[in-house]
Design a protein around this motif. Structure first.
Motif, PDB file in Angstrom:
ATOM      1  N   ARG A 154       0.722  -1.299  -0.184  1.00 53.65           N
ATOM      2  CA  ARG A 154      -0.112  -0.099   0.093  1.00 53.65           C
ATOM      3  C   ARG A 154       0.856   1.090  -0.472  1.00 53.65           C
ATOM      4  NH1 ARG A 154      -4.459  -2.237   1.968  1.00 53.65           N
ATOM      5  NH2 ARG A 154      -4.645  -4.275   0.938  1.00 53.65           N
ATOM      6  N   GLN A 155       0.654   2.015  -0.457  1.00 53.91           N
ATOM      7  CA  GLN A 155       0.948   3.450  -0.421  1.00 53.91           C
ATOM      8  C   GLN A 155       1.774   4.013   1.144  1.00 53.91           C
ATOM      9  OE1 GLN A 155      -1.495   7.035  -1.240  1.00 53.91           O
ATOM     10  NE2 GLN A 155      -0.089   7.499  -3.535  1.00 53.91           N
ATOM     11  N   ASN A 156       1.012   4.239   1.887  1.00 53.27           N
ATOM     12  CA  ASN A 156       2.157   4.485   3.039  1.00 53.27           C
ATOM     13  C   ASN A 156       3.227   3.666   2.717  1.00 53.27           C
ATOM     14  OD1 ASN A 156      -0.313   1.888   3.817  1.00 53.27           O
ATOM     15  ND2 ASN A 156       0.384   2.231   5.529  1.00 53.27           N
ATOM     16  N   MET A 157       3.222   2.577   2.853  1.00 51.18           N
ATOM     17  CA  MET A 157       4.031   1.735   3.354  1.00 51.18           C
ATOM     18  C   MET A 157       5.670   1.943   2.214  1.00 51.18           C
ATOM     19  SD  MET A 157       4.602  -2.415   3.505  1.00 51.18           S
ATOM     20  CE  MET A 157       6.058  -3.334   4.258  1.00 51.18           C
ATOM     21  N   VAL A 158       5.215   1.674   0.792  1.00 50.73           N
ATOM     22  CA  VAL A 158       6.054   2.558  -0.041  1.00 50.73           C
ATOM     23  C   VAL A 158       6.522   3.974   0.680  1.00 50.73           C
ATOM     24  CG1 VAL A 158       5.548   2.947  -2.723  1.00 50.73           C
ATOM     25  CG2 VAL A 158       4.575   1.077  -1.681  1.00 50.73           C
ATOM     26  N   LYS A 159       5.596   4.735   0.671  1.00 51.01           N
ATOM     27  CA  LYS A 159       6.339   5.809   0.988  1.00 51.01           C
ATOM     28  C   LYS A 159       6.866   6.058   2.191  1.00 51.01           C
ATOM     29  CE  LYS A 159       3.067   8.969  -1.159  1.00 51.01           C
ATOM     30  NZ  LYS A 159       1.418  10.138  -0.641  1.00 51.01           N
ATOM     31  N   SER A 160       6.876   4.928   2.724  1.00 53.66           N
ATOM     32  CA  SER A 160       7.841   5.233   3.809  1.00 53.66           C
ATOM     33  C   SER A 160       9.147   5.052   3.643  1.00 53.66           C
ATOM     34  CB  SER A 160       7.567   4.124   5.014  1.00 53.66           C
ATOM     35  OG  SER A 160       7.763   2.779   4.346  1.00 53.66           O
ATOM     36  N   GLN A 161      10.051   5.364   5.162  1.00 58.64           N
ATOM     37  CA  GLN A 161      11.597   5.574   4.622  1.00 58.64           C
ATOM     38  C   GLN A 161      11.928   4.089   5.037  1.00 58.64           C
ATOM     39  OE1 GLN A 161      13.052   8.171   3.554  1.00 58.64           O
ATOM     40  NE2 GLN A 161      14.746   7.237   3.354  1.00 58.64           N
ATOM     41  N   GLU A 162      11.825   2.478   6.009  1.00 57.97           N
ATOM     42  CA  GLU A 162      11.989   1.893   5.999  1.00 57.97           C
ATOM     43  C   GLU A 162      12.031   1.097   4.984  1.00 57.97           C
ATOM     44  OE1 GLU A 162      10.018   3.225   9.815  1.00 57.97           O
ATOM     45  OE2 GLU A 162       9.450   3.008   8.033  1.00 57.97           O
ATOM     46  N   PHE A 163      10.594   1.599   3.537  1.00 54.84           N
ATOM     47  CA  PHE A 163      10.647   1.034   2.961  1.00 54.84           C
ATOM     48  C   PHE A 163      11.973   0.946   1.550  1.00 54.84           C
ATOM     49  CE2 PHE A 163       8.442  -0.423  -1.705  1.00 54.84           C
ATOM     50  CZ  PHE A 163       7.742  -1.418  -1.564  1.00 54.84           C
ATOM     51  N   GLN A 164      11.984   2.106   1.491  1.00 57.37           N
ATOM     52  CA  GLN A 164      12.626   2.826   0.284  1.00 57.37           C
ATOM     53  C   GLN A 164      14.696   2.549   1.068  1.00 57.37           C
ATOM     54  OE1 GLN A 164      11.887   6.739  -1.007  1.00 57.37           O
ATOM     55  NE2 GLN A 164       9.461   6.646  -0.883  1.00 57.37           N
ATOM     56  N   ASP A 165      14.465   2.525   2.017  1.00 57.90           N
ATOM     57  CA  ASP A 165      16.376   1.757   2.941  1.00 57.90           C
ATOM     58  C   ASP A 165      16.179   0.497   2.286  1.00 57.90           C
ATOM     59  OD1 ASP A 165      15.859   4.631   3.520  1.00 57.90           O
ATOM     60  OD2 ASP A 165      16.139   4.079   5.694  1.00 57.90           O
ATOM     61  N   TYR A 166      14.973  -0.202   2.695  1.00 53.31           N
ATOM     62  CA  TYR A 166      15.035  -1.864   2.289  1.00 53.31           C
ATOM     63  C   TYR A 166      15.821  -2.288   0.709  1.00 53.31           C
ATOM     64  CZ  TYR A 166      13.510  -6.658   1.556  1.00 53.31           C
ATOM     65  OH  TYR A 166      13.985  -8.362   1.852  1.00 53.31           O
ATOM     66  N   TRP A 167      14.864  -1.632  -0.510  1.00 58.31           N
ATOM     67  CA  TRP A 167      15.628  -1.454  -1.241  1.00 58.31           C
ATOM     68  C   TRP A 167      17.116  -1.395  -2.074  1.00 58.31           C
ATOM     69  CZ3 TRP A 167      13.565  -5.944  -4.245  1.00 58.31           C
ATOM     70  CH2 TRP A 167      12.282  -5.994  -3.479  1.00 58.31           C
ATOM     71  N   ASN A 168      16.073   0.236  -1.802  1.00 57.73           N
ATOM     72  CA  ASN A 168      17.733   1.074  -1.777  1.00 57.73           C
ATOM     73  C   ASN A 168      18.497   0.615  -1.020  1.00 57.73           C
ATOM     74  OD1 ASN A 168      16.850   3.011  -2.753  1.00 57.73           O
ATOM     75  ND2 ASN A 168      16.399   4.148  -1.278  1.00 57.73           N
TER      76      ASN A 168
END
Length: 644
Positions: A154-168
């Motif tokens: 969901r969008q709230n998770m995709v926007k989170s720093q935690e989600f982006q940090d995981y994939w980055n």
């Protein structure tokens, strides 16, 4: 788009030959109904036609090397090809790979159902806590996790720093093998985000299979795919179910899932099973399909309603005077129900055949070929028949000339007759199989078990694999060959759909191609053709199997049980191999060899762990009752540890 929610889908494509099959198109079209935008990331080069097909079924198409498998492709799709600004602009991000067929059940229904749940991310199915058999999980065990062939965020998770940090920060360069990607991403991702407070769930409710004990949980879609589709509306069928090592599956069940799942798809859903066959017959070895689908057709002598006897012909090839009367009488009996042809080789055989057949016989005699090789007679005399009939049966009386006493050859030929030309009712059952299974190409007969027939268990290729492979390459067959997988058939007696053997009919053969070797008294070309039939059918888009009469199958099962029991019993008594699962027994047996000059059993010490070496010494010399008691204590201890 069916659902008003905006969704970005990233679909990972991979095919070893760069071909886009129909099942991929069906997947893309069905997913696209629920996506605002679909991006395809191809982990391979794609043929020109395939590129056009992919472009027609997506909004953007990107290419990359297959480094890091699907997880790395998802990462590239988000961080490089789309970028976070675009990814975050959608209500939901959906990551999908192409390792499954579907939709078996509607994706629309799945998306509607999951939209109604208060979640941060979700998938189709899950794996539950298990022992870490690979020893690669950072948790020391495999946590509950979404299986990442399909995951939505969901969008709230995709926007989170935690989600982006995981994939980055995902180290795709350090995860190149299947095990590394699964252990370094799929097994840990769900737990990672769960610990950060994100909520997840799955569509297919498989809680009934969850156990509190790690050693009792298993990959549910792999071992219970049929039940998941039937009872949980699981919308896909994983490709891996059709191609995995059956020996490994035998630890969990009787390998029944693939056949049951395919039968369910064919008879209980609207999904076109031809989409499955088109793909698996191109990329898999037909032996794997034969085993996973249990393509043994055990048939009775009961009339099959609607069997196309008028579209079939049966051809007898007779070379030995001893069998001439039997074959002629069988041909005469069957000629009352279907077209029957007989090829009599040699003056003596011809004389017996003429005496046996009545003056008004309907059996049609074909010109002798001067051959003693069955496949030589088949290709030289049946080419024209293949243009007249939809189905052809072929049976011969050739048995290895070293098969003495005569009872050995008699039993071999009797098996051929039983399983090919038992009676008209049995043949109607065979033809019914072809009619019910439009992708069935060849039904061969099982090799004999008695006398030297048993050696087929050692090597049914009998040294002819290089020649078969060379022939397949010369004919440009689209098939997968491996000398590690035994051929499905090698007897030269079979029923076929004539269209399935078009690659055979396209070849030019002469009688000289089937000359006998002066030492082995075999024809190399004959032996090659016996084994290549399923691969020729595969190239034409058909699968193959084995047919047996019920009476013969009963006898064969009994014989196999006896042989297996005596071999296992001997191994246990002589080598000290312990009882357990088939895999345990096989793996222990593989550690033994017979390399000693005098033929004594030796042990490959270099392959043994210290634990197994100690086990070998103890169990080789301890009394049998002591060995049994140790096994019982060990099993009890293992159960106690598992419950802690």
């Amino acid at each position: 788009m069916v659902n008003p929610k905006t969704r970005l889908g990233i679909f990972v494509f991979f095919d070893p030959q760069g071909i886009v099959d129909g099942y991929e198109v069906e997947l893309l079209k069905s997913f696209r109904r629920n996506l605002t935008k679909l991006v395809i990331v191809s982990n391979c080069e794609v043929c020109p036609e395939g590129i056009e097909t992919l472009k027609a079924n997506c909004d953007e198409l990107y290419f990359r090397e297959n480094q890091g498998l699907d997880a790395a492709a998802f990462q590239a799709g988000m961080t490089t090809f789309c970028g976070w600004d675009q990814v975050c602009s959608y209500d939901e991000l959906v990551l999908i790979n192409d390792t499954f067929f579907g939709p078996i059940h509607s994706f629309d229904e799945m998306f509607r159902e999951m939209d109604s749940r208060d979640l941060d991310f979700w998938g189709m199915s899950a794996g539950y806590r298990q022992e870490d058999g690979w020893g690669m999980s950072k948790y020391g065990y495999i946590p509950d996790h979404i299986q990442t062939f399909f995951v939505a965020f969901r969008q709230n998770m995709v926007k989170s720093q935690e989600f982006q940090d995981y994939w980055n920060g995902y180290d795709s360069a350090g995860k190149t093998s299947f095990k590394e990607v699964v252990a370094g991403h799929e097994m840990i991702m769900t737990r990672h985000f769960q610990d950060l407070g994100f909520k997840w769930d799955i569509y297919a409710d498989s809680e009934c299979y969850r156990s509190d004990y790690e050693n009792e949980n298993f990959n549910i879609y792999f071992f219970r795919s049929y039940e998941m589709m039937r009872d949980m509306k699981f919308p896909v069928f994983k490709k891996k179910v059709l191609s995995s090592d059956m020996a490994e599956l035998l630890f969990m069940n009787d390998c029944e899932e693939a056949a049951r799942a395919m039968d369910y798809i064919q008879n209980q859903t609207d999904y076109d099973e031809n989409l499955i066959w088109d793909n698996v017959l191109r990329v898999y070895n037909v032996v794997d399909l034969y085993r996973s689908m249990h393509l043994n057709y055990v048939l009775p002598s009961i009339p099959a309603e609607g069997a196309a006897l008028n579209q079939a012909a049966l051809v007898f090839h007779v070379t030995q005077p001893f069998f001439a009367e039997t074959f002629a009488a069988r041909a005469q009996m069957l000629s009352q129900k279907l077209d029957v042809y007989l090829i009599p080789e040699g003056e003596k055989v011809q004389e017996i055949v003429k005496k046996t057949l009545p003056w008004d016989t309907q059996v049609k005699l074909l010109e002798p070929t001067g051959q003693t090789t069955p496949m030589g007679a088949f290709v030289l005399r049946c080419r024209e028949l293949a243009e007249q009939y939809a189905y052809l049966g072929f049976v011969h009386d050739e048995a290895n000339p070293n098969h003495y006493p005569m009872t050995v050859a008699q039993s071999t030929v009797d098996g051929y007759l039983q399983n090919t030309a038992r009676d008209a009712d049995y043949i109607s059952q065979v033809l019914s199989c072809f009619q019910k299974q439009p992708r069935l190409g060849v039904l061969g007969t099982a090799f004999p078990l008695h006398h030297y027939g048993f050696s087929n268990y050692i090597d049914a290729w009998n040294g002819f694999f290089p020649a078969v492979k060379h022939t397949a390459e010369t004919w440009k067959l689209r098939c997968q060959l491996s000398d590690k997988k035994q051929p499905i058939m090698n007897t030269g007696t079979f029923w076929c759909r004539t269209a399935a053997l078009r690659e055979l009919w396209n070849q030019s053969f002469t009688a000289g191609d089937f000359r006998l070797d002066g030492i082995s008294l075999e024809s190399k070309q004959d032996q090659v053709l016996r084994r290549i039939l399923p691969y020729a059918a595969q190239s034409a888009g058909y699968f193959s199997g084995i047919t047996m009469h019920t009476e013969y199958a009963s006898m064969r099962i009994t014989d196999q049980e006896l042989m297996l029991h005596e071999l296992v019993s001997t191994a246990e008594k002589q080598l000290g191999i312990t009882r357990g699962t088939y895999i345990d027994f096989r793996d222990e047996l593989r550690l033994f060899g017979t390399d000693a000059p005098d033929g004594r059993v030796t042990v490959n010490l270099s392959d043994m762990s210290v634990l197994f070496l100690a086990k070998y010494i103890l169990f080789r010399y301890l009394p049998r009752q002591v060995r049994i008691r140790i096994r019982q204590l060990g099993a009890a201890l293992k159960r106690r540890i598992a419950r802690k």
